[in-house]
Design a protein around this motif. Structure first.
Motif, PDB file in Angstrom:
ATOM      1  N   LEU A  30     -72.391 -76.742  84.673  1.00  0.00           N
ATOM      2  CA  LEU A  30     -72.036 -76.158  85.960  1.00  0.00           C
ATOM      3  C   LEU A  30     -72.017 -77.246  87.033  1.00  0.00           C
ATOM      4  CD1 LEU A  30     -72.979 -73.776  84.177  1.00  0.00           C
ATOM      5  CD2 LEU A  30     -74.076 -72.801  86.188  1.00  0.00           C
ATOM      6  N   CYS A  35     -72.757 -84.205  79.309  1.00  0.00           N
ATOM      7  CA  CYS A  35     -71.950 -83.516  78.303  1.00  0.00           C
ATOM      8  C   CYS A  35     -72.176 -84.117  76.921  1.00  0.00           C
ATOM      9  CB  CYS A  35     -70.477 -83.596  78.687  1.00  0.00           C
ATOM     10  SG  CYS A  35     -69.352 -82.861  77.479  1.00  0.00           S
ATOM     11  N   ASN A  55     -68.573 -75.890  77.689  1.00  0.00           N
ATOM     12  CA  ASN A  55     -67.589 -75.374  78.636  1.00  0.00           C
ATOM     13  C   ASN A  55     -67.937 -75.871  80.034  1.00  0.00           C
ATOM     14  OD1 ASN A  55     -66.158 -73.432  76.776  1.00  0.00           O
ATOM     15  ND2 ASN A  55     -68.229 -72.581  76.669  1.00  0.00           N
ATOM     16  N   ASN A  58     -76.896 -72.634  80.843  1.00  0.00           N
ATOM     17  CA  ASN A  58     -76.016 -72.978  81.958  1.00  0.00           C
ATOM     18  C   ASN A  58     -76.694 -74.088  82.744  1.00  0.00           C
ATOM     19  OD1 ASN A  58     -73.817 -70.814  81.864  1.00  0.00           O
ATOM     20  ND2 ASN A  58     -75.686 -69.605  81.716  1.00  0.00           N
ATOM     21  N   THR A  70     -67.809 -75.154  83.611  1.00  0.00           N
ATOM     22  CA  THR A  70     -67.571 -73.977  84.457  1.00  0.00           C
ATOM     23  C   THR A  70     -67.785 -74.359  85.922  1.00  0.00           C
ATOM     24  OG1 THR A  70     -69.826 -73.077  84.193  1.00  0.00           O
ATOM     25  CG2 THR A  70     -68.181 -72.444  82.558  1.00  0.00           C
ATOM     26  N   ASN A 102     -59.462 -70.002  83.234  1.00  0.00           N
ATOM     27  CA  ASN A 102     -60.890 -70.291  83.284  1.00  0.00           C
ATOM     28  C   ASN A 102     -61.777 -69.382  82.449  1.00  0.00           C
ATOM     29  OD1 ASN A 102     -60.052 -70.917  86.623  1.00  0.00           O
ATOM     30  ND2 ASN A 102     -60.696 -72.523  85.219  1.00  0.00           N
ATOM     31  N   ASN A 122     -72.883 -74.319  75.051  1.00  0.00           N
ATOM     32  CA  ASN A 122     -73.542 -74.387  76.348  1.00  0.00           C
ATOM     33  C   ASN A 122     -72.501 -74.601  77.437  1.00  0.00           C
ATOM     34  OD1 ASN A 122     -76.596 -74.439  75.729  1.00  0.00           O
ATOM     35  ND2 ASN A 122     -75.777 -75.988  74.338  1.00  0.00           N
ATOM     36  N   ASN A 123     -72.892 -74.316  78.665  1.00  0.00           N
ATOM     37  CA  ASN A 123     -72.010 -74.494  79.812  1.00  0.00           C
ATOM     38  C   ASN A 123     -72.581 -75.536  80.763  1.00  0.00           C
ATOM     39  OD1 ASN A 123     -70.420 -72.297  78.879  1.00  0.00           O
ATOM     40  ND2 ASN A 123     -71.778 -70.848  79.908  1.00  0.00           N
ATOM     41  N   ASN A 167     -62.166 -77.349  79.606  1.00  0.00           N
ATOM     42  CA  ASN A 167     -62.128 -77.669  81.027  1.00  0.00           C
ATOM     43  C   ASN A 167     -60.781 -77.230  81.572  1.00  0.00           C
ATOM     44  OD1 ASN A 167     -62.836 -78.885  83.533  1.00  0.00           O
ATOM     45  ND2 ASN A 167     -61.783 -80.765  82.955  1.00  0.00           N
ATOM     46  N   ARG A 227     -65.054 -67.412  85.940  1.00  0.00           N
ATOM     47  CA  ARG A 227     -66.090 -68.207  85.286  1.00  0.00           C
ATOM     48  C   ARG A 227     -67.320 -67.364  84.957  1.00  0.00           C
ATOM     49  NH1 ARG A 227     -64.095 -73.429  85.594  1.00  0.00           N
ATOM     50  NH2 ARG A 227     -62.938 -74.019  87.464  1.00  0.00           N
ATOM     51  N   VAL A 276     -70.129 -66.330  76.625  1.00  0.00           N
ATOM     52  CA  VAL A 276     -70.903 -67.373  75.949  1.00  0.00           C
ATOM     53  C   VAL A 276     -72.331 -66.929  75.688  1.00  0.00           C
ATOM     54  CG1 VAL A 276     -71.928 -69.673  76.288  1.00  0.00           C
ATOM     55  CG2 VAL A 276     -69.502 -69.306  76.736  1.00  0.00           C
ATOM     56  N   THR A 325     -69.069 -66.980  81.279  1.00  0.00           N
ATOM     57  CA  THR A 325     -70.513 -67.127  81.117  1.00  0.00           C
ATOM     58  C   THR A 325     -71.097 -65.964  80.325  1.00  0.00           C
ATOM     59  OG1 THR A 325     -70.644 -68.338  83.202  1.00  0.00           O
ATOM     60  CG2 THR A 325     -72.694 -67.427  82.355  1.00  0.00           C
TER      61      THR A 325
END
Length: 259
Positions: free
Chosen positions: A182, A232, A137, A247, A139, A112, A179-180, A88, A157, A164, A161
């Motif tokens: 958002l 998360c 992550n 995402n 993002t 970032n 994973n991200n 983060n 960002r 990843v 992405t």
């Protein structure tokens, strides 16, 4: 739900407040021991002490600028090998395309994109060797729906992405997921700053700017750090082993995508 991660060790960056703290608290509630990082020592230690008292887990706090090599080395030395990595960083300032020069983009990329990549490269080999690991992550919704005034954030960002997307699929067979998350508009210091900026640009009050922004969210409210953290923690759970390279939007339905 028992997430199955009690006793795991997690590193969460930019975690003294806001969404990072929300993630740290949710992981602590699931029984994870924590290494927390932020630049401000006072706020960081206060958060660490609050989490220790509330959840009874081990919490180590490292005040350092993780976007620099020295600070990152300091954090990684304390963290050692972790099971869970949550990256983060605060987003770069808003503005117009005419405002930004090369050094502004380099700063955004360092914070970032390149810092999360460096942290992943440091932790992924150990996770793969042990056959289990989770990376999340934080993002921005801007990677799915770019925000005009957040050009620096959009660019950096989006690069993360893309990284990843390939990396997550290369490490998944070793029991490691990446994973991200958002975030859309959440009640954090970042949103206070953006609301104030919008008010200044448009010559209106902060309350009026906030009301205008709230009108774009179908739920009619800003998201909470606690709810964000819970998502998360689930992505870090045993049950999330089949979620790879995704995402995940948390925006109250504000982004209307057809796919």
């Amino acid at each position: 739900m028992d997430l199955g991660i009690s006793g795991k060790r997690a590193l969460v960056t930019a975690s003294s407040k806001g969404l990072g703290r929300g993630c740290a608290e949710a992981l602590a509630a699931a029984g994870c021991d924590l290494v927390l990082n932020a630049r401000g020592a006072e706020a960081l230690e206060a958060t660490a002490e609050a989490i220790r008292a509330a959840y009874g887990v081990s919490v180590e706090a490292v005040a350092a600028d993780v976007t620099g090599e020295d600070g990152r080395a300091q954090v990684l030395e304390v963290a050692g090998q972790v099971d869970i990595l949550v990256t983060n960083a605060g987003g770069p300032p808003p503005g117009m395309w005419t405002d930004w020069e090369r050094e502004d983009f380099i700063g955004a990329l360092d914070a970032n994109m390149l810092t999360p990549i460096a942290l992943m490269k440091a932790q992924l080999p150990g996770m793969m060797e042990r056959g289990w690991g989770r990376v999340v992550n934080i993002t921005s919704v801007s990677v799915k729906a770019p925000v005009a005034v957040l050009g620096l954030s959009n660019a950096a960002r989006a690069g993360l992405t893309g990284y990843v997307a390939g990396t997550a699929r290369q490490v998944a067979s070793s029991g490691v997921t990446i994973n991200n998350l958002l975030p859309g508009i959440h009640a954090t210091d970042r949103m206070i700053s953006l609301d104030a900026g919008a008010a200044a640009r448009e010559g209106i009050t902060v309350d009026e700017a906030r009301a205008t922004r709230l009108a774009t969210i179908p739920t009619g409210k800003y998201g909470s750090a606690a709810d964000f953290g819970a998502t998360c923690a689930f992505l870090c759970s045993q049950q999330a082993q089949f979620i790879v390279g995704q995402n995940v939007l948390l925006d109250g339905g504000a982004t209307n995508l057809s796919m």
